[in-house]
Design an enzyme around this catalytic site. Sequence first.
Site, PDB file in Angstrom:
ATOM      1  N   LEU A 298      12.546  -5.912  10.475  1.00  0.00           N
ATOM      2  CA  LEU A 298      13.378  -4.711  10.269  1.00  0.00           C
ATOM      3  C   LEU A 298      14.288  -4.884   9.055  1.00  0.00           C
ATOM      4  CD1 LEU A 298      14.260  -3.677  13.945  1.00  0.00           C
ATOM      5  CD2 LEU A 298      12.352  -2.932  12.517  1.00  0.00           C
TER       6      LEU A 298
ATOM      7  N   THR B  35      -3.265  -5.580  -2.157  1.00  0.00           N
ATOM      8  CA  THR B  35      -3.118  -4.433  -3.059  1.00  0.00           C
ATOM      9  C   THR B  35      -4.064  -4.547  -4.255  1.00  0.00           C
ATOM     10  OG1 THR B  35      -1.563  -3.512  -4.674  1.00  0.00           O
ATOM     11  CG2 THR B  35      -1.173  -5.769  -4.039  1.00  0.00           C
ATOM     12  N   ASP B  36      -4.367  -3.404  -4.866  1.00  0.00           N
ATOM     13  CA  ASP B  36      -5.177  -3.432  -6.095  1.00  0.00           C
ATOM     14  C   ASP B  36      -4.386  -4.009  -7.274  1.00  0.00           C
ATOM     15  OD1 ASP B  36      -3.403  -1.312  -6.470  1.00  0.00           O
ATOM     16  OD2 ASP B  36      -4.925   0.141  -7.089  1.00  0.00           O
ATOM     17  N   GLU B  37      -3.057  -4.128  -7.108  1.00  0.00           N
ATOM     18  CA  GLU B  37      -2.230  -4.568  -8.237  1.00  0.00           C
ATOM     19  C   GLU B  37      -2.501  -6.027  -8.625  1.00  0.00           C
ATOM     20  OE1 GLU B  37       1.817  -3.108  -8.145  1.00  0.00           O
ATOM     21  OE2 GLU B  37       1.243  -1.443  -6.851  1.00  0.00           O
TER      22      GLU B  37
ATOM     23  N   TYR C 126       5.856  -8.807  -7.893  1.00  0.00           N
ATOM     24  CA  TYR C 126       5.248  -8.319  -6.644  1.00  0.00           C
ATOM     25  C   TYR C 126       3.759  -8.654  -6.620  1.00  0.00           C
ATOM     26  CZ  TYR C 126       2.819  -5.017  -3.548  1.00  0.00           C
ATOM     27  OH  TYR C 126       1.985  -4.463  -2.616  1.00  0.00           O
TER      28      TYR C 126
ATOM     29  N   LYS D  99       1.554 -11.229  -4.183  1.00  0.00           N
ATOM     30  CA  LYS D  99       0.426 -10.794  -3.345  1.00  0.00           C
ATOM     31  C   LYS D  99      -0.840 -11.560  -3.741  1.00  0.00           C
ATOM     32  CE  LYS D  99       0.307  -7.966  -0.602  1.00  0.00           C
ATOM     33  NZ  LYS D  99       0.631  -7.963   0.874  1.00  0.00           N
TER      34      LYS D  99
ATOM     35  N   ASP E 286      11.548   2.668 -19.490  1.00  0.00           N
ATOM     36  CA  ASP E 286      10.327   2.244 -18.807  1.00  0.00           C
ATOM     37  C   ASP E 286      10.563   1.000 -17.942  1.00  0.00           C
ATOM     38  OD1 ASP E 286       7.710   2.441 -18.095  1.00  0.00           O
ATOM     39  OD2 ASP E 286       6.906   2.261 -20.119  1.00  0.00           O
TER      40      ASP E 286
ATOM     41  N   PRO F 142       9.778  -2.722 -17.000  1.00  0.00           N
ATOM     42  CA  PRO F 142       9.201  -3.840 -17.764  1.00  0.00           C
ATOM     43  C   PRO F 142       7.846  -4.257 -17.185  1.00  0.00           C
ATOM     44  CG  PRO F 142      11.338  -4.449 -16.783  1.00  0.00           C
ATOM     45  CD  PRO F 142      11.017  -3.069 -16.301  1.00  0.00           C
TER      46      PRO F 142
ATOM     47  N   TYR G 161      18.905   3.057 -11.031  1.00  0.00           N
ATOM     48  CA  TYR G 161      18.768   4.197 -11.942  1.00  0.00           C
ATOM     49  C   TYR G 161      19.982   4.447 -12.834  1.00  0.00           C
ATOM     50  CZ  TYR G 161      14.442   5.039  -9.474  1.00  0.00           C
ATOM     51  OH  TYR G 161      13.184   4.883  -8.950  1.00  0.00           O
TER      52      TYR G 161
HETATM   53  P1  NAD Z   1       6.872  -1.406   3.545  1.00  0.00           P
HETATM   54  O1  NAD Z   1       7.814  -2.011   2.552  1.00  0.00           O
HETATM   55  O2  NAD Z   1       7.004   0.041   3.872  1.00  0.00           O
HETATM   56  O3  NAD Z   1       6.964  -2.179   4.928  1.00  0.00           O
HETATM   57  C1  NAD Z   1       7.019  -3.568   5.004  1.00  0.00           C
HETATM   58  C2  NAD Z   1       7.378  -3.945   6.437  1.00  0.00           C
HETATM   59  O4  NAD Z   1       7.421  -5.378   6.507  1.00  0.00           O
HETATM   60  C3  NAD Z   1       8.762  -3.440   6.883  1.00  0.00           C
HETATM   61  O5  NAD Z   1       8.684  -2.919   8.183  1.00  0.00           O
HETATM   62  C4  NAD Z   1       9.631  -4.696   6.841  1.00  0.00           C
HETATM   63  O6  NAD Z   1      10.688  -4.671   7.781  1.00  0.00           O
HETATM   64  C5  NAD Z   1       8.612  -5.789   7.170  1.00  0.00           C
HETATM   65  N1  NAD Z   1       9.021  -7.085   6.633  1.00  0.00           N
HETATM   66  C6  NAD Z   1       9.433  -7.359   5.369  1.00  0.00           C
HETATM   67  N2  NAD Z   1       9.763  -8.660   5.267  1.00  0.00           N
HETATM   68  C7  NAD Z   1       9.517  -9.233   6.481  1.00  0.00           C
HETATM   69  C8  NAD Z   1       9.644 -10.538   6.992  1.00  0.00           C
HETATM   70  N3  NAD Z   1      10.096 -11.537   6.222  1.00  0.00           N
HETATM   71  N4  NAD Z   1       9.282 -10.761   8.271  1.00  0.00           N
HETATM   72  C9  NAD Z   1       8.820  -9.762   9.056  1.00  0.00           C
HETATM   73  N5  NAD Z   1       8.707  -8.492   8.636  1.00  0.00           N
HETATM   74  C10 NAD Z   1       9.053  -8.221   7.353  1.00  0.00           C
HETATM   75  O7  NAD Z   1       5.415  -1.755   2.995  1.00  0.00           O
HETATM   76  P2  NAD Z   1       4.081  -0.887   3.025  1.00  0.00           P
HETATM   77  O8  NAD Z   1       4.085   0.016   1.862  1.00  0.00           O
HETATM   78  O9  NAD Z   1       3.868  -0.356   4.388  1.00  0.00           O
HETATM   79  O10 NAD Z   1       3.009  -2.030   2.726  1.00  0.00           O
HETATM   80  C11 NAD Z   1       2.428  -2.783   3.787  1.00  0.00           C
HETATM   81  C12 NAD Z   1       1.437  -3.770   3.208  1.00  0.00           C
HETATM   82  O11 NAD Z   1       0.426  -3.080   2.485  1.00  0.00           O
HETATM   83  C13 NAD Z   1       2.059  -4.755   2.230  1.00  0.00           C
HETATM   84  O12 NAD Z   1       1.480  -6.007   2.434  1.00  0.00           O
HETATM   85  C14 NAD Z   1       1.699  -4.200   0.862  1.00  0.00           C
HETATM   86  O13 NAD Z   1       1.615  -5.226  -0.095  1.00  0.00           O
HETATM   87  C15 NAD Z   1       0.351  -3.575   1.162  1.00  0.00           C
HETATM   88  N6  NAD Z   1      -0.030  -2.439   0.308  1.00  0.00           N
HETATM   89  C16 NAD Z   1       0.817  -1.386   0.141  1.00  0.00           C
HETATM   90  C17 NAD Z   1       0.414  -0.305  -0.636  1.00  0.00           C
HETATM   91  C18 NAD Z   1       1.308   0.909  -0.805  1.00  0.00           C
HETATM   92  O14 NAD Z   1       0.955   1.816  -1.587  1.00  0.00           O
HETATM   93  N7  NAD Z   1       2.432   1.020  -0.110  1.00  0.00           N
HETATM   94  C19 NAD Z   1      -0.832  -0.304  -1.242  1.00  0.00           C
HETATM   95  C20 NAD Z   1      -1.678  -1.406  -1.051  1.00  0.00           C
HETATM   96  C21 NAD Z   1      -1.266  -2.463  -0.257  1.00  0.00           C
HETATM   97  P1  TYD Z   2       5.493   3.180  -7.283  1.00  0.00           P
HETATM   98  O1  TYD Z   2       5.473   4.281  -6.294  1.00  0.00           O
HETATM   99  O2  TYD Z   2       6.718   2.322  -7.394  1.00  0.00           O
HETATM  100  O3  TYD Z   2       4.186   2.311  -7.020  1.00  0.00           O
HETATM  101  P2  TYD Z   2       3.508   1.141  -7.941  1.00  0.00           P
HETATM  102  O4  TYD Z   2       4.486   0.679  -8.950  1.00  0.00           O
HETATM  103  O5  TYD Z   2       3.219   0.102  -6.916  1.00  0.00           O
HETATM  104  O6  TYD Z   2       2.287   1.771  -8.528  1.00  0.00           O
HETATM  105  O7  TYD Z   2       5.239   3.795  -8.731  1.00  0.00           O
HETATM  106  C1  TYD Z   2       4.104   4.621  -8.995  1.00  0.00           C
HETATM  107  C2  TYD Z   2       4.142   4.972 -10.461  1.00  0.00           C
HETATM  108  O8  TYD Z   2       5.279   5.828 -10.695  1.00  0.00           O
HETATM  109  C3  TYD Z   2       4.317   3.784 -11.377  1.00  0.00           C
HETATM  110  O9  TYD Z   2       3.574   3.985 -12.565  1.00  0.00           O
HETATM  111  C4  TYD Z   2       5.809   3.776 -11.688  1.00  0.00           C
HETATM  112  C5  TYD Z   2       6.169   5.257 -11.651  1.00  0.00           C
HETATM  113  N1  TYD Z   2       7.558   5.553 -11.225  1.00  0.00           N
HETATM  114  C6  TYD Z   2       8.370   6.380 -12.026  1.00  0.00           C
HETATM  115  O10 TYD Z   2       7.943   6.892 -13.080  1.00  0.00           O
HETATM  116  N2  TYD Z   2       9.646   6.631 -11.609  1.00  0.00           N
HETATM  117  C7  TYD Z   2      10.161   6.096 -10.451  1.00  0.00           C
HETATM  118  O11 TYD Z   2      11.352   6.338 -10.145  1.00  0.00           O
HETATM  119  C8  TYD Z   2       9.312   5.272  -9.648  1.00  0.00           C
HETATM  120  C9  TYD Z   2       9.822   4.661  -8.371  1.00  0.00           C
HETATM  121  C10 TYD Z   2       8.020   5.028 -10.066  1.00  0.00           C
END
Ligand code: NAD
Ligand code: TYD
Length: 350
Positions: free
Chosen positions: A36, A131-133, A156, A160, A286, A288, A347
């Site tokens: 949490l 993630t695809d990143e 990040y 991963k 932008d 970084p 911001y």
């Molecule tokens: P999120 O940040 O919304 O949720 C992360 C959850 O992990 C939270 O509930 C947080 O409390 C819990 N958490 C964080 N640190 C913890 C710890 N030390 N111990 C236990 N719990 C902990 O993330 P999300 O967007 O739901 O992503 C979930 C997974 O999917 C991640 O592994 C992320 O890398 C991967 N992922 C996310 C996306 C995306 O677009 N959001 C895309 C591809 C993969």
């Molecule tokens: P984000 O939702 O943070 O996902 P990720 O960086 O994992 O792709 O960002 C999506 C795209 O939007 C990314 O190119 C960064 C851009 N972005 C902005 O332009 N302004 C913002 O305030 C945020 C959070 C993201």
Amino acid sequence: MKKILITGGAGFIGSHVIRRFVSKYPAYHIYNLDALTYAGNLENIADIEHLPNYTFVKGDITDADFIHQLFEKEQFDGIIHLAAESHVDRSITDPLAFVKTNVIGTMNLLNASRDCWKNDYQDKRFYHISTDEVYGALGDTGLFTETTPYSPNSPYSASKAASDHFVRAYGETYGLPYVITNCSNNYGPNHFPEKLIPLFIHNIIHQKPLPVYGDGNYTRDWLFVIDHAIAIDLVFHEGKNHETYNIGGFNEWKNIDLVRLLCQKMDEKLNRPKGTSEQLITFVKDRPGHDLRYAIDATKMNKELGWKPSVTFEEGLSLTIDWYLTHQEWLTHVTSGAYQQYYQKQYAEK
Ligand code: NAD
Ligand code: TYD
């Protein structure tokens, strides 16, 4: 009854996975392990927490002793590991937090699984959500496949990538039955308003500036979160051990085009004159190391497991906006307190 541990189930994607597994599989007992953090919110799963096959465990995956004791006590049959620090901007400010949770936390789960299963891996599975990143940035063309070399650019994605490598190494070295999926950007209900889509929905509601990084010509592939949960269900049950699957939406958008579409839809839904929200667009400094483009080739998921996204982007975005408009109390809860400090810091200087 099978015991399945899902980590990060109070977060964005995890909450959709928990809901699906708890309601669809009464023969599984689902344990939701979550620390949490700011991103975890039990409100996300309030509708299923009364079900008899669900248990919430508050705990931190970086605490090795706690994780070992939990595994010894519960003897899980499978793990779906989503807990992570997940926001690129936060990883630029505090990279070590990402190493701790995403690398050390994953290591603790790997060690506990290996020790607990004691080389008897029959019907066991460690499923790591990635993630695809990890593949880095694409130019204007091309797609990430499962064999694209890793080339992470942000703290990040580096954390991963490191965790993916350790999962794979535990498969090779100790025979741990693992599967990894690498997914593109998700969107949908319960998404914390620090990421692009929910942040901009929140700001449009409150008529605050929409901070587009750089020139906005960055491209992401977007997938509706419930389609990711469906894919996770399929891979957990039918994916092959020691394999990686790429999951994506076949849905690429330049940020600026996506933001304009969002503005248009929000004006319609809020009954504001056409063009109102677009006036909030502000180009800011932008990010970084900003990755130019991500795009996923999800052919393997389709060919081997028959998966494809079930909703179009138009439908998914509309459902998402409606969810935020009808859950403004949720938005208010998650944007009070520490969020305000984060927002100022992130911001203010842009
Ligand atoms: P999120 O940040 O919304 O949720 C992360 C959850 O992990 C939270 O509930 C947080 O409390 C819990 N958490 C964080 N640190 C913890 C710890 N030390 N111990 C236990 N719990 C902990 O993330 P999300 O967007 O739901 O992503 C979930 C997974 O999917 C991640 O592994 C992320 O890398 C991967 N992922 C996310 C996306 C995306 O677009 N959001 C895309 C591809 C993969
Ligand atoms: P984000 O939702 O943070 O996902 P990720 O960086 O994992 O792709 O960002 C999506 C795209 O939007 C990314 O190119 C960064 C851009 N972005 C902005 O332009 N302004 C913002 O305030 C945020 C959070 C993201």
